[in-house]
Write a protein that holds these residues in place. Structure first.
Motif, PDB file in Angstrom:
ATOM      1  N   TYR A   1      27.430  12.207  82.872  1.00 11.02           N
ATOM      2  CA  TYR A   1      27.005  12.543  81.515  1.00 11.02           C
ATOM      3  C   TYR A   1      26.456  11.343  80.755  1.00 11.02           C
ATOM      4  N   ARG A   2      26.359  10.187  81.391  1.00  7.20           N
ATOM      5  CA  ARG A   2      25.731   9.042  80.734  1.00  7.20           C
ATOM      6  C   ARG A   2      24.252   9.314  80.466  1.00  7.20           C
ATOM      7  N   THR A   3      23.653  10.165  81.298  1.00  8.29           N
ATOM      8  CA  THR A   3      22.242  10.528  81.108  1.00  8.29           C
ATOM      9  C   THR A   3      22.031  12.035  80.994  1.00  8.29           C
ATOM     10  N   ARG A   4      23.098  12.802  80.856  1.00 13.62           N
ATOM     11  CA  ARG A   4      22.972  14.262  80.922  1.00 13.62           C
ATOM     12  C   ARG A   4      23.789  14.933  79.825  1.00 13.62           C
ATOM     13  N   ALA A   5      23.177  15.931  79.194  1.00 17.07           N
ATOM     14  CA  ALA A   5      23.877  16.733  78.191  1.00 17.07           C
ATOM     15  C   ALA A   5      23.609  18.209  78.476  1.00 17.07           C
ATOM     16  N   LYS A   6      24.581  19.052  78.159  1.00 21.98           N
ATOM     17  CA  LYS A   6      24.446  20.490  78.382  1.00 21.98           C
ATOM     18  C   LYS A   6      24.354  21.219  77.044  1.00 21.98           C
ATOM     19  N   ILE A   7      23.337  22.073  76.925  1.00 20.69           N
ATOM     20  CA  ILE A   7      23.198  22.885  75.721  1.00 20.69           C
ATOM     21  C   ILE A   7      23.064  24.359  76.126  1.00 20.69           C
ATOM     22  N   ALA A   8      23.273  25.248  75.146  1.00 16.87           N
ATOM     23  CA  ALA A   8      23.159  26.687  75.390  1.00 16.87           C
ATOM     24  C   ALA A   8      21.788  27.176  74.949  1.00 16.87           C
ATOM     25  N   THR A   9      21.100  27.874  75.850  1.00 13.04           N
ATOM     26  CA  THR A   9      19.786  28.431  75.534  1.00 13.04           C
ATOM     27  C   THR A   9      19.785  29.930  75.814  1.00 13.04           C
ATOM     28  N   ALA A  10      18.678  30.576  75.516  1.00 11.48           N
ATOM     29  CA  ALA A  10      18.560  32.013  75.773  1.00 11.48           C
ATOM     30  C   ALA A  10      18.719  32.335  77.254  1.00 11.48           C
ATOM     31  N   ASN A  11      18.434  31.341  78.119  1.00  9.74           N
ATOM     32  CA  ASN A  11      18.543  31.542  79.564  1.00  9.74           C
ATOM     33  C   ASN A  11      19.852  31.006  80.147  1.00  9.74           C
TER      34      ASN A  11
END
Length: 202
Positions: A41-51
């Motif tokens: 996660y130093r270079t990665r983030a998770k978000i919620a999208t329509a997909n």
């Protein structure tokens, strides 16, 4: 010596990252000297999208030497990932209750170029702590140590490990009717949906 909470600097850290901070009262100690670990996660983030869940990944410059301290990792601007990430955040959260309230604060991370990943991540951390109303001083490691004198969470939050939130309590998300509750996303998901009430969730 006062105990400290040892954490890595993540890109738009997950809800569990701030849950750890809330549950531990120690000052924050951010790791600067570890060898950069890939696929974290130093270079990665998770978000919620329509997909569903979308991973936003910050590209970095890879040198010949694999053992590079995280403080020396440079961001790669060969393609316009900033525009892509910002458009993704806008598309995902423009209908959330508080996106417009925080929009200008976060836009600067996608309008300005940062040479070093650590500087980029630290400025986001400082903003998120402020938005979440968590008043905690930040200090930085002066050398790498494997001795666990502080409370050490450097390896605890990882894409390939189970979330530290064993039974995450659901909160309202924009696309919940499509995908159900998606736990332990970037804290911006919580913030854009719940604004000033986010701290009480943590």
């Amino acid at each position: 010596m006062e105990s400290q909470l040892l954490l890595p600097a993540f890109y738009l850290p997950a809800v569990s990252y701030f849950h750890i901070i809330q549950q531990n009262e120690q000052p924050l100690l951010i790791e600067r000297f570890e060898h950069y670990p890939k696929q974290t996660y130093r270079t990665r983030a998770k978000i919620a999208t329509a997909n569903g869940v979308l991973n936003l990944i910050v590209p970095i410059l890879h040198g010949e030497n694999e053992h590079v301290p995280v403080r020396d990792i440079r961001i790669n601007y060969d393609f316009n990932w900033q525009r892509l990430h910002w458009l993704s955040l806008q598309t995902a959260y423009r209908s959330s209750a508080y996106f417009e309230y925080y929009e200008d604060d976060f836009y600067r991370f996608y309008a300005k170029r940062y040479d070093f990943l650590l500087d980029f991540n630290i400025e986001q951390l400082q903003l998120l702590l402020k938005c979440l109303k968590i008043n905690r001083p930040i200090t930085f490691t002066q050398a790498y140590t494997s001795r666990i004198e502080p409370v050490d969470y450097r390896e605890a939050i990882h894409p390939k490990k189970p979330s530290l939130l064993e039974r995450p309590k659901p909160y309202y998300q924009v696309f919940e009717d499509k995908h159900g509750f998606l736990p332990d996303l970037s804290a911006v998901d919580l913030l854009f949906n719940h604004g000033p009430q986010s701290k009480s969730y943590l």
